[in-house]
Design an enzyme around this catalytic site. Structure first.
Site, mmCIF file in Angstrom:
data_model
loop_
_atom_site.group_PDB
_atom_site.id
_atom_site.type_symbol
_atom_site.label_atom_id
_atom_site.label_comp_id
_atom_site.label_asym_id
_atom_site.label_seq_id
_atom_site.Cartn_x
_atom_site.Cartn_y
_atom_site.Cartn_z
ATOM 1 N N CYS A 130 -1.416 -3.079 14.858
ATOM 2 C CA CYS A 130 -1.109 -2.770 13.115
ATOM 3 C C CYS A 130 -1.255 -3.551 12.622
ATOM 4 C CB CYS A 130 1.646 -1.945 13.293
ATOM 5 S SG CYS A 130 0.926 -2.887 11.388
ATOM 6 N N CYS A 133 -1.427 1.841 8.344
ATOM 7 C CA CYS A 133 -1.151 0.668 7.203
ATOM 8 C C CYS A 133 -0.859 -0.759 7.199
ATOM 9 C CB CYS A 133 0.463 1.128 8.449
ATOM 10 S SG CYS A 133 1.586 -0.709 8.066
ATOM 11 N N CYS A 149 3.637 8.344 1.658
ATOM 12 C CA CYS A 149 3.439 7.363 2.995
ATOM 13 C C CYS A 149 4.061 5.973 1.975
ATOM 14 C CB CYS A 149 2.686 7.391 3.352
ATOM 15 S SG CYS A 149 2.863 5.830 4.787
ATOM 16 N N GLU A 164 1.080 -1.389 0.088
ATOM 17 C CA GLU A 164 0.035 0.227 0.086
ATOM 18 C C GLU A 164 0.571 1.380 -0.178
ATOM 19 O OE1 GLU A 164 -3.470 -1.967 3.395
ATOM 20 O OE2 GLU A 164 -1.889 -0.414 4.036
ATOM 21 N N CYS A 180 4.465 -7.440 6.883
ATOM 22 C CA CYS A 180 5.947 -7.267 7.952
ATOM 23 C C CYS A 180 5.919 -8.461 8.894
ATOM 24 C CB CYS A 180 5.842 -5.728 8.133
ATOM 25 S SG CYS A 180 7.309 -5.738 9.820
ATOM 26 N N CYS A 186 3.853 -6.168 15.312
ATOM 27 C CA CYS A 186 3.330 -5.114 16.137
ATOM 28 C C CYS A 186 2.375 -5.217 16.341
ATOM 29 C CB CYS A 186 3.950 -3.429 15.466
ATOM 30 S SG CYS A 186 5.469 -2.882 15.475
HETATM 31 S S1 SF4 Z 1 3.909 -1.222 12.782
HETATM 32 FE FE1 SF4 Z 1 3.196 -2.743 11.790
HETATM 33 S S2 SF4 Z 1 4.549 -2.144 9.881
HETATM 34 FE FE2 SF4 Z 1 5.555 -1.540 11.468
HETATM 35 S S3 SF4 Z 1 7.250 -2.445 12.338
HETATM 36 FE FE3 SF4 Z 1 5.673 -2.478 13.702
HETATM 37 S S4 SF4 Z 1 4.507 -4.650 12.401
HETATM 38 FE FE4 SF4 Z 1 5.615 -3.797 11.208
#
Ligand code: SF4
Length: 363
Positions: free
Chosen positions: A111, A355, A97, A83, A104, A108
């Site tokens: 996210c 994101c 962005c 994206e 990923c 996190c």
């Molecule tokens: S915030 Fe999301 S995209 Fe960024 S490092 Fe953590 S899991 Fe990965």
């Protein structure tokens, strides 16, 4: 456009070396296809159209919010989702962005991307193609630096008129420091699109080897740290990477970046109701950012850090966003302790602009 394949295609045809630069210049100015590249021989334009896709990405979906924010979901040639977002501001700024990875691996918990499977690093061309997509879109809306048009007046840092894209942050899908070669390769190209290095921010969850490398990098790129909790245990809960690189070491690395580059480090802090938004947590953050031999300031007295408080864009996670009042009092506590702070404008909420949200919904 796959720029390596472009070089190879031109070399296979025994074209002079300047042809690659010609093609790139057209693309960077927002050309929509090879047919617009009128200073290339017609036979070459036709051959390129046959042999080299104009973009390495295919647009899968696009959504526009009432505030002008546009979010695009792309697929790579091997079907990986990613994206990118364009934010339009009333003062004429246009900010991107960009994603550095498809998915990923860092999980996190707040996210949406962290809940998707990690696919792979994006190539430098796939990163640049995200920017070119929006460059073309803005040119089509009447940007002054339109495809092949007259030379646009150059503003600060090589930017063009009011519809030009001026800023960029690697805050989309992925951890940029885990794909730093390709991210830096893309950054080398961005000034041709109008985005100067001083307006390009690389965001990290605190991957120290990447921060150290960025501190030695020639390009004067900006650094942002996704911090989100000043307490090590809570941060590890929100961001498992904290187990590998504890916050105190990450802050030291950011301080070293600031000392070396003389560029203030942005601290990103997403506001989660009842999780990290209490008064004493603001004080702990202020203490963490103010500690160190110079009290968190450069020799000239400038604070090394500036905090951006981010209202949480709800995802399918256990978290909810902090209230406006909680955000205001958190900000007040930071500022009262000498930490500069802003609250990020909420943008594109109705189009899942955070994101990973669009890709998660499409999958
Ligand atoms: S915030 Fe999301 S995209 Fe960024 S490092 Fe953590 S899991 Fe990965």
């Amino acid at each position: 456009m796959d720029l390596e394949l472009l070089d190879q295609t031109l070399a296979d045809r025994d074209e002079p070396r300047f042809r690659a630069r010609q093609v790139w210049t057209w693309a960077a100015r927002g050309a929509r296809g090879y047919e617009q590249m009128t200073d290339l021989p017609a036979s070459l334009r036709e051959a390129l159209a046959r042999e080299l896709p104009f973009s390495s990405l295919t647009l899968q979906a696009e959504a526009q919010a009432s505030d002008g924010t546009v979010k695009a979901l792309f697929a790579t040639a091997d079907g990986r989702p990613l994206e990118a977002v364009l934010m339009r501001y009333r003062d004429g700024r246009r900010s991107l962005c960009l994603s550095s990875q498809s998915g990923c691996a860092l999980t996190c918990t707040f996210c949406a991307t962290g809940r998707m499977p990690f696919a792979r690093n994006l190539s430098a061309s796939e990163i640049v193609d995200q920017a070119l997509h929006f460059r073309r879109a803005e040119a089509a809306r009447g940007g002054r630096r339109d495809a092949g048009g007259a030379k646009a007046p150059r503003g600060r840092e090589g930017t063009a008129g009011p519809a030009a894209i001026t800023h960029c942050a690697f805050m989309g899908m992925g951890e940029p420091m885990l794909n730093l070669d390709n991210v830096l390769g893309a950054c080398e190209r961005l000034p041709d699109i109008g985005i100067g290095h001083r307006r390009t921010t690389i965001s990290t969850v605190g991957w120290i080897p990447g921060i150290e490398r960025l501190a030695e990098e020639q390009m004067p790129l900006r650094l942002a740290l996704s911090l989100h909790a000043a307490d090590e245990a809570l941060r590890s809960e929100l961001m498992p990477v904290n187990e590998r690189f504890p916050l105190r070491d990450v802050i030291d690395a950011c301080r070293a970046f600031h000392a070396r580059k003389r560029r203030r480090v942005f601290v990103e802090y997403v506001m989660l109701a009842g999780v990290n938004d209490r008064y004493e947590q603001a004080l702990a953050l202020a203490r963490a950012l103010s500690s160190g031999p110079t009290g968190g300031r450069s020799r000239g007295g400038q604070p090394a850090f500036k905090v951006n408080l981010i209202p949480y864009n709800p995802t399918d996670s256990p978290y909810t966003g902090s209230t406006r009042e909680a955000i205001a009092s958190f900000r007040g506590a930071l500022e009262a302790h000498g930490v500069p702070c802003t609250v990020r404008l909420t943008r594109g909420r109705e189009i899942d602009a955070a994101c990973g949200q669009l890709a998660a919904r499409a999958s």
